[in-house]
Design an enzyme around this catalytic site. Structure first.
Site, PDB file in Angstrom:
ATOM      1  N   HIS A  79       0.041   4.648   7.107  1.00 20.01           N
ATOM      2  CA  HIS A  79       0.669   5.165   5.881  1.00 20.01           C
ATOM      3  C   HIS A  79       1.115   6.607   6.084  1.00 20.01           C
ATOM      4  O   HIS A  79       0.604   7.293   6.963  1.00 20.01           O
ATOM      5  CB  HIS A  79      -0.318   5.092   4.719  1.00 20.01           C
ATOM      6  CG  HIS A  79      -0.912   3.721   4.538  1.00 20.01           C
ATOM      7  ND1 HIS A  79      -2.179   3.410   4.948  1.00 20.01           N
ATOM      8  CD2 HIS A  79      -0.386   2.595   4.009  1.00 20.01           C
ATOM      9  CE1 HIS A  79      -2.420   2.134   4.672  1.00 20.01           C
ATOM     10  NE2 HIS A  79      -1.352   1.607   4.110  1.00 20.01           N
ATOM     11  N   ASP A  98      -2.797   8.000   8.273  1.00 24.29           N
ATOM     12  CA  ASP A  98      -3.961   7.279   8.809  1.00 24.29           C
ATOM     13  C   ASP A  98      -3.599   6.219   9.842  1.00 24.29           C
ATOM     14  O   ASP A  98      -4.401   5.336  10.105  1.00 24.29           O
ATOM     15  CB  ASP A  98      -4.738   6.634   7.650  1.00 24.29           C
ATOM     16  CG  ASP A  98      -3.869   5.639   6.876  1.00 24.29           C
ATOM     17  OD1 ASP A  98      -2.687   5.461   7.261  1.00 24.29           O
ATOM     18  OD2 ASP A  98      -4.353   5.052   5.906  1.00 24.29           O
ATOM     19  N   SER A 104       0.801  -1.228   0.000  1.00 25.40           N
ATOM     20  CA  SER A 104       0.000   0.000   0.000  1.00 25.40           C
ATOM     21  C   SER A 104       0.833   1.276   0.000  1.00 25.40           C
ATOM     22  O   SER A 104       0.339   2.333  -0.385  1.00 25.40           O
ATOM     23  CB  SER A 104      -0.949   0.009   1.195  1.00 25.40           C
ATOM     24  OG  SER A 104      -0.239  -0.253   2.386  1.00 25.40           O
TER      25      SER A 104
END
Ligand SMILES: *[C@@H]1O[C@H](CO)[C@@H](O)[C@H](O)[C@H]1NC(C)=O
Ligand SMILES: *[C@@H]1O[C@H](CO)[C@@H](O)[C@H](O)[C@H]1NC(C)=O
Ligand SMILES: *[C@@H]1O[C@H](CO)[C@@H](O)[C@H](O)[C@H]1NC(C)=O
Ligand SMILES: *[C@@H]1O[C@H](CO)[C@@H](O)[C@H](O)[C@H]1NC(C)=O
Length: 392
Positions: A356, A353, A49
Protein backbone atom coordinates in the site's frame (compact mmCIF):
# COMPACT_ATOMS: atom_id res chain seq x y z
CA UNK A 1 -13.54 -9.28 -24.34
CA UNK A 2 -14.98 -6.21 -26.01
CA UNK A 3 -13.32 -5.55 -29.36
CA UNK A 4 -11.90 -2.07 -29.94
CA UNK A 5 -14.51 0.31 -31.33
CA UNK A 6 -14.69 0.44 -35.11
CA UNK A 7 -13.49 3.54 -36.91
CA UNK A 8 -16.34 5.96 -37.49
CA UNK A 9 -16.69 7.52 -40.99
CA UNK A 10 -15.01 10.90 -40.61
CA UNK A 11 -13.09 12.51 -37.85
CA UNK A 12 -11.75 15.55 -39.63
CA UNK A 13 -13.99 17.99 -37.74
CA UNK A 14 -13.30 16.28 -34.46
CA UNK A 15 -9.63 16.19 -35.17
CA UNK A 16 -9.61 19.93 -35.67
CA UNK A 17 -11.49 20.41 -32.40
CA UNK A 18 -9.18 17.98 -30.78
CA UNK A 19 -6.12 20.00 -31.79
CA UNK A 20 -7.74 23.12 -30.38
CA UNK A 21 -8.46 21.27 -27.13
CA UNK A 22 -4.93 19.99 -27.04
CA UNK A 23 -3.69 23.55 -27.39
CA UNK A 24 -6.16 24.72 -24.74
CA UNK A 25 -4.96 21.95 -22.47
CA UNK A 26 -1.63 23.72 -22.22
CA UNK A 27 -3.43 26.28 -20.10
CA UNK A 28 -4.06 24.54 -16.80
CA UNK A 29 -7.14 26.58 -15.86
CA UNK A 30 -9.12 24.78 -18.53
CA UNK A 31 -8.04 21.39 -17.29
CA UNK A 32 -10.17 21.39 -14.10
CA UNK A 33 -11.56 17.91 -13.68
CA UNK A 34 -14.04 18.26 -10.86
CA UNK A 35 -16.40 20.97 -9.72
CA UNK A 36 -15.07 22.86 -6.71
CA UNK A 37 -15.80 22.68 -2.99
CA UNK A 38 -19.44 22.45 -2.03
CA UNK A 39 -20.67 20.93 -5.29
CA UNK A 40 -21.27 17.48 -3.86
CA UNK A 41 -23.40 16.66 -0.83
CA UNK A 42 -21.81 13.25 -0.20
CA UNK A 43 -19.21 10.71 -1.36
CA UNK A 44 -19.91 7.01 -1.81
CA UNK A 45 -16.93 4.80 -2.51
CA UNK A 46 -16.06 1.22 -3.40
CA UNK A 47 -12.86 -0.76 -3.76
CA UNK A 48 -10.21 -2.66 -1.82
CA UNK A 49 -7.58 -1.87 0.83
CA UNK A 50 -6.34 1.15 -1.13
CA UNK A 51 -9.73 2.79 -0.48
CA UNK A 52 -10.81 1.12 2.79
CA UNK A 53 -11.17 3.57 5.70
CA UNK A 54 -11.93 0.91 8.33
CA UNK A 55 -14.36 -1.73 7.04
CA UNK A 56 -11.84 -4.54 7.10
CA UNK A 57 -10.75 -3.57 10.60
CA UNK A 58 -14.39 -3.78 11.72
CA UNK A 59 -14.93 -7.17 10.10
CA UNK A 60 -11.91 -8.70 11.73
CA UNK A 61 -13.13 -8.14 15.27
CA UNK A 62 -9.83 -9.46 16.56
CA UNK A 63 -6.74 -8.61 14.67
CA UNK A 64 -6.00 -6.55 11.59
CA UNK A 65 -2.74 -4.83 10.73
CA UNK A 66 -4.63 -1.58 10.12
CA UNK A 67 -5.52 -1.58 13.84
CA UNK A 68 -1.89 -1.70 14.91
CA UNK A 69 0.95 0.79 15.06
CA UNK A 70 2.65 2.20 13.06
CA UNK A 71 -0.39 2.31 10.71
CA UNK A 72 -1.85 5.82 10.78
CA UNK A 73 1.18 7.37 12.50
CA UNK A 74 1.71 10.29 10.11
CA UNK A 75 -1.69 11.93 10.05
CA UNK A 76 -4.02 10.28 12.56
CA UNK A 77 -1.26 9.53 15.10
CA UNK A 78 -3.01 6.22 15.78
CA UNK A 79 -4.20 3.28 13.67
CA UNK A 80 -7.31 4.39 11.78
CA UNK A 81 -8.30 1.27 9.85
CA UNK A 82 -6.48 2.56 6.78
CA UNK A 83 -3.65 0.64 5.13
CA UNK A 84 -1.27 3.58 5.12
CA UNK A 85 0.75 5.77 7.43
CA UNK A 86 -1.83 8.52 6.91
CA UNK A 87 -4.51 9.68 4.53
CA UNK A 88 -5.42 7.71 1.43
CA UNK A 89 -6.48 9.16 -1.94
CA UNK A 90 -10.16 9.13 -0.92
CA UNK A 91 -9.39 11.25 2.16
CA UNK A 92 -7.65 13.92 0.10
CA UNK A 93 -10.60 14.04 -2.31
CA UNK A 94 -13.11 14.37 0.56
CA UNK A 95 -11.07 17.14 2.17
CA UNK A 96 -10.77 19.02 -1.12
CA UNK A 97 -14.56 18.80 -1.56
CA UNK A 98 -15.11 20.20 1.93
CA UNK A 99 -16.72 16.93 3.04
CA UNK A 100 -15.96 14.78 6.10
CA UNK A 101 -13.61 11.82 5.67
CA UNK A 102 -15.79 9.06 4.24
CA UNK A 103 -16.92 6.78 7.10
CA UNK A 104 -16.68 3.00 6.70
CA UNK A 105 -20.11 1.46 6.15
CA UNK A 106 -19.51 -1.14 8.85
CA UNK A 107 -19.04 1.53 11.49
CA UNK A 108 -22.49 3.08 11.16
CA UNK A 109 -26.09 2.06 11.39
CA UNK A 110 -28.20 3.86 8.85
CA UNK A 111 -29.03 6.98 6.94
CA UNK A 112 -28.28 9.36 9.83
CA UNK A 113 -24.67 8.20 10.02
CA UNK A 114 -24.15 8.41 6.28
CA UNK A 115 -25.81 11.66 5.21
CA UNK A 116 -22.43 12.90 3.84
CA UNK A 117 -21.45 9.56 2.35
CA UNK A 118 -20.32 6.03 3.08
CA UNK A 119 -17.36 3.90 2.13
CA UNK A 120 -18.01 0.30 1.07
CA UNK A 121 -14.40 -0.55 0.13
CA UNK A 122 -12.95 -3.51 2.02
CA UNK A 123 -9.35 -4.63 2.34
CA UNK A 124 -8.92 -7.82 0.32
CA UNK A 125 -12.00 -7.02 -1.75
CA UNK A 126 -12.14 -8.51 -5.22
CA UNK A 127 -13.93 -7.39 -8.35
CA UNK A 128 -15.22 -10.93 -8.90
CA UNK A 129 -17.32 -12.82 -6.38
CA UNK A 130 -16.11 -15.89 -4.49
CA UNK A 131 -18.23 -18.08 -6.80
CA UNK A 132 -15.89 -17.26 -9.69
CA UNK A 133 -12.88 -18.54 -7.76
CA UNK A 134 -14.66 -21.57 -6.35
CA UNK A 135 -15.48 -22.62 -9.92
CA UNK A 136 -11.76 -22.38 -10.68
CA UNK A 137 -11.03 -24.67 -7.73
CA UNK A 138 -9.85 -22.07 -5.20
CA UNK A 139 -10.85 -22.34 -1.55
CA UNK A 140 -10.90 -18.74 -0.42
CA UNK A 141 -12.44 -19.51 3.00
CA UNK A 142 -13.48 -15.93 3.55
CA UNK A 143 -16.56 -13.76 3.29
CA UNK A 144 -17.49 -12.35 -0.08
CA UNK A 145 -16.62 -8.64 -0.07
CA UNK A 146 -16.59 -8.33 -3.83
CA UNK A 147 -18.07 -5.46 -5.83
CA UNK A 148 -21.39 -7.30 -6.06
CA UNK A 149 -21.61 -7.32 -2.25
CA UNK A 150 -20.46 -3.71 -1.97
CA UNK A 151 -23.17 -2.62 -4.44
CA UNK A 152 -25.75 -4.58 -2.44
CA UNK A 153 -24.73 -2.70 0.72
CA UNK A 154 -25.12 0.60 -1.10
CA UNK A 155 -28.63 -0.35 -2.25
CA UNK A 156 -29.58 -1.36 1.28
CA UNK A 157 -28.35 1.97 2.58
CA UNK A 158 -30.17 3.88 -0.14
CA UNK A 159 -33.41 2.14 0.83
CA UNK A 160 -33.04 3.41 4.40
CA UNK A 161 -32.76 6.98 3.04
CA UNK A 162 -36.00 6.64 1.11
CA UNK A 163 -37.90 5.22 4.06
CA UNK A 164 -36.43 7.38 6.79
CA UNK A 165 -38.68 10.29 7.70
CA UNK A 166 -35.92 12.03 9.65
CA UNK A 167 -33.86 12.43 6.49
CA UNK A 168 -35.20 14.93 4.02
CA UNK A 169 -33.15 13.92 1.03
CA UNK A 170 -34.61 11.35 -1.34
CA UNK A 171 -32.52 8.65 -2.93
CA UNK A 172 -32.87 10.40 -6.31
CA UNK A 173 -31.29 13.53 -4.91
CA UNK A 174 -28.53 11.53 -3.29
CA UNK A 175 -27.62 9.84 -6.55
CA UNK A 176 -27.83 13.17 -8.34
CA UNK A 177 -25.73 15.17 -5.92
CA UNK A 178 -23.09 12.72 -4.74
CA UNK A 179 -19.64 11.94 -5.97
CA UNK A 180 -19.09 8.22 -6.56
CA UNK A 181 -15.58 6.86 -6.30
CA UNK A 182 -14.77 3.45 -7.71
CA UNK A 183 -11.37 2.96 -6.13
CA UNK A 184 -8.81 0.63 -7.66
CA UNK A 185 -10.10 -2.92 -7.60
CA UNK A 186 -8.79 -6.05 -9.30
CA UNK A 187 -5.35 -6.43 -7.78
CA UNK A 188 -6.65 -8.95 -5.22
CA UNK A 189 -8.23 -10.94 -8.02
CA UNK A 190 -4.88 -11.08 -9.79
CA UNK A 191 -3.05 -11.76 -6.56
CA UNK A 192 -5.34 -14.75 -5.88
CA UNK A 193 -4.40 -16.20 -9.22
CA UNK A 194 -0.69 -15.46 -8.83
CA UNK A 195 -0.50 -16.93 -5.34
CA UNK A 196 -0.42 -20.53 -6.46
CA UNK A 197 2.23 -21.45 -8.95
CA UNK A 198 0.25 -19.83 -11.68
CA UNK A 199 2.01 -17.75 -14.31
CA UNK A 200 1.38 -14.13 -15.17
CA UNK A 201 0.00 -15.35 -18.51
CA UNK A 202 -2.56 -17.42 -16.67
CA UNK A 203 -3.60 -14.41 -14.55
CA UNK A 204 -4.00 -12.37 -17.74
CA UNK A 205 -6.93 -14.55 -18.77
CA UNK A 206 -8.86 -13.13 -15.81
CA UNK A 207 -8.40 -9.48 -16.85
CA UNK A 208 -11.50 -9.39 -19.13
CA UNK A 209 -13.87 -10.83 -16.48
CA UNK A 210 -12.39 -8.55 -13.80
CA UNK A 211 -12.82 -5.46 -15.97
CA UNK A 212 -16.33 -6.59 -16.88
CA UNK A 213 -17.22 -6.85 -13.21
CA UNK A 214 -15.98 -3.29 -12.62
CA UNK A 215 -17.92 -2.03 -15.64
CA UNK A 216 -21.11 -3.80 -14.48
CA UNK A 217 -20.88 -2.12 -11.09
CA UNK A 218 -20.48 1.32 -12.70
CA UNK A 219 -23.30 0.51 -15.11
CA UNK A 220 -25.55 -0.35 -12.18
CA UNK A 221 -24.69 2.89 -10.38
CA UNK A 222 -25.35 5.06 -13.43
CA UNK A 223 -28.58 3.12 -14.17
CA UNK A 224 -29.70 3.96 -10.64
CA UNK A 225 -28.96 7.63 -11.33
CA UNK A 226 -25.38 8.32 -10.23
CA UNK A 227 -24.22 11.47 -12.04
CA UNK A 228 -20.49 11.62 -11.37
CA UNK A 229 -18.28 8.55 -11.07
CA UNK A 230 -14.50 8.62 -10.69
CA UNK A 231 -12.97 5.29 -11.70
CA UNK A 232 -9.43 4.45 -10.64
CA UNK A 233 -7.21 2.52 -13.01
CA UNK A 234 -4.70 -0.12 -11.95
CA UNK A 235 -1.45 1.06 -10.38
CA UNK A 236 1.90 -0.19 -11.77
CA UNK A 237 1.90 -3.67 -10.21
CA UNK A 238 5.53 -4.23 -11.22
CA UNK A 239 6.76 -1.48 -8.88
CA UNK A 240 5.45 -2.64 -5.50
CA UNK A 241 7.74 -4.50 -3.08
CA UNK A 242 5.34 -7.46 -2.74
CA UNK A 243 5.58 -8.37 -6.42
CA UNK A 244 9.19 -7.20 -6.82
CA UNK A 245 10.06 -9.72 -4.10
CA UNK A 246 7.82 -12.53 -5.35
CA UNK A 247 9.03 -12.30 -8.95
CA UNK A 248 12.63 -11.35 -8.19
CA UNK A 249 15.03 -12.57 -10.89
CA UNK A 250 18.68 -12.41 -11.93
CA UNK A 251 17.56 -11.60 -15.46
CA UNK A 252 18.15 -7.86 -15.74
CA UNK A 253 16.08 -7.73 -18.95
CA UNK A 254 13.01 -8.38 -16.79
CA UNK A 255 13.33 -4.89 -15.26
CA UNK A 256 12.59 -1.48 -16.73
CA UNK A 257 15.97 0.27 -16.90
CA UNK A 258 14.70 3.69 -15.87
CA UNK A 259 12.61 2.59 -12.86
CA UNK A 260 13.72 -0.87 -11.77
CA UNK A 261 10.11 -2.06 -11.92
CA UNK A 262 9.14 -5.43 -13.40
CA UNK A 263 8.19 -5.07 -17.06
CA UNK A 264 5.81 -8.03 -17.23
CA UNK A 265 3.64 -6.82 -14.34
CA UNK A 266 3.59 -3.22 -15.50
CA UNK A 267 2.43 -4.45 -18.90
CA UNK A 268 -0.20 -6.46 -17.04
CA UNK A 269 -1.47 -3.27 -15.36
CA UNK A 270 -1.51 -1.44 -18.68
CA UNK A 271 -3.52 -4.25 -20.24
CA UNK A 272 -6.08 -3.97 -17.40
CA UNK A 273 -6.25 -0.20 -17.92
CA UNK A 274 -6.62 -0.50 -21.69
CA UNK A 275 -9.62 -2.82 -21.35
CA UNK A 276 -11.06 -0.70 -18.55
CA UNK A 277 -10.91 2.43 -20.72
CA UNK A 278 -12.70 0.65 -23.59
CA UNK A 279 -15.45 -0.33 -21.19
CA UNK A 280 -15.68 3.18 -19.74
CA UNK A 281 -16.03 4.68 -23.18
CA UNK A 282 -18.95 2.35 -23.91
CA UNK A 283 -20.50 3.19 -20.53
CA UNK A 284 -20.14 6.92 -21.10
CA UNK A 285 -21.88 6.54 -24.47
CA UNK A 286 -24.69 4.53 -22.91
CA UNK A 287 -25.15 7.05 -20.06
CA UNK A 288 -24.70 10.51 -21.60
CA UNK A 289 -26.26 12.21 -18.55
CA UNK A 290 -23.64 10.85 -16.19
CA UNK A 291 -20.03 11.87 -16.13
CA UNK A 292 -17.44 9.13 -15.95
CA UNK A 293 -13.92 10.18 -15.05
CA UNK A 294 -10.94 7.85 -15.36
CA UNK A 295 -8.29 8.44 -12.71
CA UNK A 296 -4.92 7.47 -14.09
CA UNK A 297 -3.14 5.92 -11.09
CA UNK A 298 -0.66 4.31 -13.45
CA UNK A 299 0.55 7.59 -14.91
CA UNK A 300 0.59 9.35 -11.55
CA UNK A 301 2.75 6.67 -9.95
CA UNK A 302 5.02 6.19 -12.95
CA UNK A 303 5.78 9.91 -12.83
CA UNK A 304 6.99 9.36 -9.27
CA UNK A 305 8.95 6.19 -10.07
CA UNK A 306 10.68 7.95 -13.00
CA UNK A 307 11.72 11.01 -11.03
CA UNK A 308 11.15 10.46 -7.31
CA UNK A 309 13.37 13.41 -6.35
CA UNK A 310 10.95 15.72 -8.16
CA UNK A 311 8.37 14.68 -5.54
CA UNK A 312 10.80 14.85 -2.64
CA UNK A 313 11.12 11.06 -2.46
CA UNK A 314 14.25 8.97 -2.10
CA UNK A 315 13.17 5.32 -1.98
CA UNK A 316 10.52 4.63 -4.62
CA UNK A 317 10.72 0.82 -4.63
CA UNK A 318 11.48 0.05 -0.99
CA UNK A 319 8.81 -0.38 1.69
CA UNK A 320 8.95 2.06 4.59
CA UNK A 321 7.65 -0.56 7.00
CA UNK A 322 8.15 -4.33 7.01
CA UNK A 323 10.73 -7.09 7.17
CA UNK A 324 14.08 -7.68 5.55
CA UNK A 325 14.92 -8.17 1.91
CA UNK A 326 16.14 -6.14 -1.05
CA UNK A 327 12.89 -4.15 -1.00
CA UNK A 328 12.53 -4.29 2.80
CA UNK A 329 9.60 -6.58 2.30
CA UNK A 330 9.25 -10.08 3.63
CA UNK A 331 6.45 -12.61 3.37
CA UNK A 332 7.11 -13.76 6.92
CA UNK A 333 7.39 -10.40 8.70
CA UNK A 334 4.73 -7.84 7.82
CA UNK A 335 4.51 -4.22 8.89
CA UNK A 336 3.28 -4.03 12.52
CA UNK A 337 4.65 -7.48 13.38
CA UNK A 338 6.83 -7.24 16.49
CA UNK A 339 9.88 -8.09 14.34
CA UNK A 340 9.14 -5.44 11.71
CA UNK A 341 11.10 -2.24 11.29
CA UNK A 342 9.90 1.04 10.00
CA UNK A 343 11.47 4.12 8.51
CA UNK A 344 11.52 7.47 10.26
CA UNK A 345 10.76 9.50 7.12
CA UNK A 346 7.72 8.06 5.28
CA UNK A 347 7.68 11.21 3.12
CA UNK A 348 10.72 9.79 1.29
CA UNK A 349 8.87 6.57 0.36
CA UNK A 350 6.19 5.72 -2.19
CA UNK A 351 5.27 2.43 -0.57
CA UNK A 352 4.22 2.10 3.04
CA UNK A 353 4.12 -1.61 3.86
CA UNK A 354 5.05 -3.39 0.65
CA UNK A 355 1.52 -3.40 -0.75
CA UNK A 356 0.00 0.00 0.00
CA UNK A 357 1.04 3.59 -0.58
CA UNK A 358 2.30 6.21 1.81
CA UNK A 359 0.26 9.31 2.50
CA UNK A 360 2.85 11.23 0.47
CA UNK A 361 2.23 9.11 -2.65
CA UNK A 362 -1.56 9.24 -2.13
CA UNK A 363 -1.36 13.01 -2.01
CA UNK A 364 0.39 13.16 -5.38
CA UNK A 365 -2.28 10.93 -6.95
CA UNK A 366 -5.16 12.88 -5.38
CA UNK A 367 -3.72 16.25 -6.39
CA UNK A 368 -3.47 15.05 -9.99
CA UNK A 369 -7.08 13.86 -9.95
CA UNK A 370 -8.29 17.14 -8.51
CA UNK A 371 -6.35 19.44 -10.82
CA UNK A 372 -7.09 17.32 -13.88
CA UNK A 373 -3.55 16.31 -14.76
CA UNK A 374 -4.14 12.58 -14.06
CA UNK A 375 -7.69 12.19 -15.35
CA UNK A 376 -9.24 11.26 -18.65
CA UNK A 377 -12.78 11.61 -19.89
CA UNK A 378 -13.46 8.32 -21.63
CA UNK A 379 -16.00 9.86 -24.01
CA UNK A 380 -13.29 11.77 -25.78
CA UNK A 381 -10.86 10.05 -28.03
CA UNK A 382 -7.32 11.21 -27.69
CA UNK A 383 -5.80 13.03 -30.66
CA UNK A 384 -3.41 10.15 -31.06
CA UNK A 385 -6.28 7.67 -31.40
CA UNK A 386 -8.00 9.93 -33.94
CA UNK A 387 -4.88 10.15 -36.07
CA UNK A 388 -4.55 6.43 -35.77
CA UNK A 389 -8.10 5.81 -36.97
CA UNK A 390 -7.79 8.29 -39.84
CA UNK A 391 -4.37 7.43 -41.13
CA UNK A 392 -3.45 4.21 -39.35
C1 LIG B 1 -11.70 -24.43 2.81
O1 LIG B 1 -10.73 -24.09 3.81
C2 LIG B 1 -11.25 -24.10 5.12
C3 LIG B 1 -10.15 -23.67 6.11
O2 LIG B 1 -9.05 -23.14 5.48
C4 LIG B 1 -11.77 -25.49 5.48
O3 LIG B 1 -12.32 -25.48 6.80
C5 LIG B 1 -12.84 -25.90 4.47
O4 LIG B 1 -13.25 -27.22 4.74
C6 LIG B 1 -12.30 -25.81 3.04
N1 LIG B 1 -13.38 -26.05 2.10
C7 LIG B 1 -13.24 -26.85 1.03
C8 LIG B 1 -14.45 -27.01 0.16
O5 LIG B 1 -12.20 -27.42 0.79
C1 LIG C 1 -29.54 17.44 -9.82
O1 LIG C 1 -28.33 18.19 -9.90
C2 LIG C 1 -28.39 19.33 -10.72
C3 LIG C 1 -27.04 20.00 -10.72
O2 LIG C 1 -26.01 19.11 -10.51
C4 LIG C 1 -29.47 20.29 -10.21
O3 LIG C 1 -29.57 21.36 -11.10
C5 LIG C 1 -30.81 19.54 -10.10
O4 LIG C 1 -31.75 20.39 -9.51
C6 LIG C 1 -30.65 18.29 -9.26
N1 LIG C 1 -31.91 17.56 -9.20
C7 LIG C 1 -32.33 16.97 -8.08
C8 LIG C 1 -33.62 16.19 -8.18
O5 LIG C 1 -31.71 17.03 -7.04
C1 LIG D 1 5.08 -24.48 -6.30
O1 LIG D 1 6.33 -24.84 -6.86
C2 LIG D 1 7.34 -25.16 -5.92
C3 LIG D 1 8.65 -25.41 -6.64
O2 LIG D 1 8.55 -25.22 -8.00
C4 LIG D 1 6.89 -26.38 -5.10
O3 LIG D 1 7.87 -26.67 -4.11
C5 LIG D 1 5.55 -26.07 -4.43
O4 LIG D 1 5.07 -27.22 -3.76
C6 LIG D 1 4.51 -25.62 -5.46
N1 LIG D 1 3.32 -25.18 -4.77
C7 LIG D 1 2.08 -25.50 -5.15
C8 LIG D 1 0.97 -24.98 -4.34
O5 LIG D 1 1.87 -26.20 -6.14
C1 LIG E 1 15.85 -1.36 4.94
O1 LIG E 1 15.84 -1.98 6.21
C2 LIG E 1 17.08 -1.91 6.91
C3 LIG E 1 16.93 -2.73 8.17
O2 LIG E 1 15.82 -2.33 8.91
C4 LIG E 1 17.43 -0.46 7.17
O3 LIG E 1 18.67 -0.37 7.83
C5 LIG E 1 17.48 0.28 5.85
O4 LIG E 1 17.68 1.64 6.07
C6 LIG E 1 16.18 0.10 5.07
N1 LIG E 1 16.32 0.71 3.77
C7 LIG E 1 15.51 1.66 3.35
C8 LIG E 1 15.79 2.23 2.01
O5 LIG E 1 14.58 2.04 4.03
Amino acid sequence: MTPPPMAAPSFRGNLFLCLILLFAHLFPLLGLALPPIGSYSAIFSFGDSLTDTGNSAYFSRGDDVAKRIPYGETYFHRPSGRYSDGRIVLDFIAQAMGLPLVPPYEAGHGSDDFARGANFAVGGGCALSNTFYEKKGFNLSREDHSLVTQLKWFQQLLATFSSSSSVLTSSTEILNNSLFVMGEIGVNDYHNLLQGNESIDYARTSVPPVVNAIASAIDELTEMGAKTVIVAGMFPMGCIPLFLTKFQTQNTAAYEPETGCLKSLNEFSQYHNLLLKYELRALQKAHPHSRIIYADYYKALMDIYRSPEHFGMKWPLVACCGGEGPYNFSFSVGCSDPASKWCSDPLSYVCWDGMHYTEAACQVIARGILDGSYVEFPSKQTCFEMFDEMYG
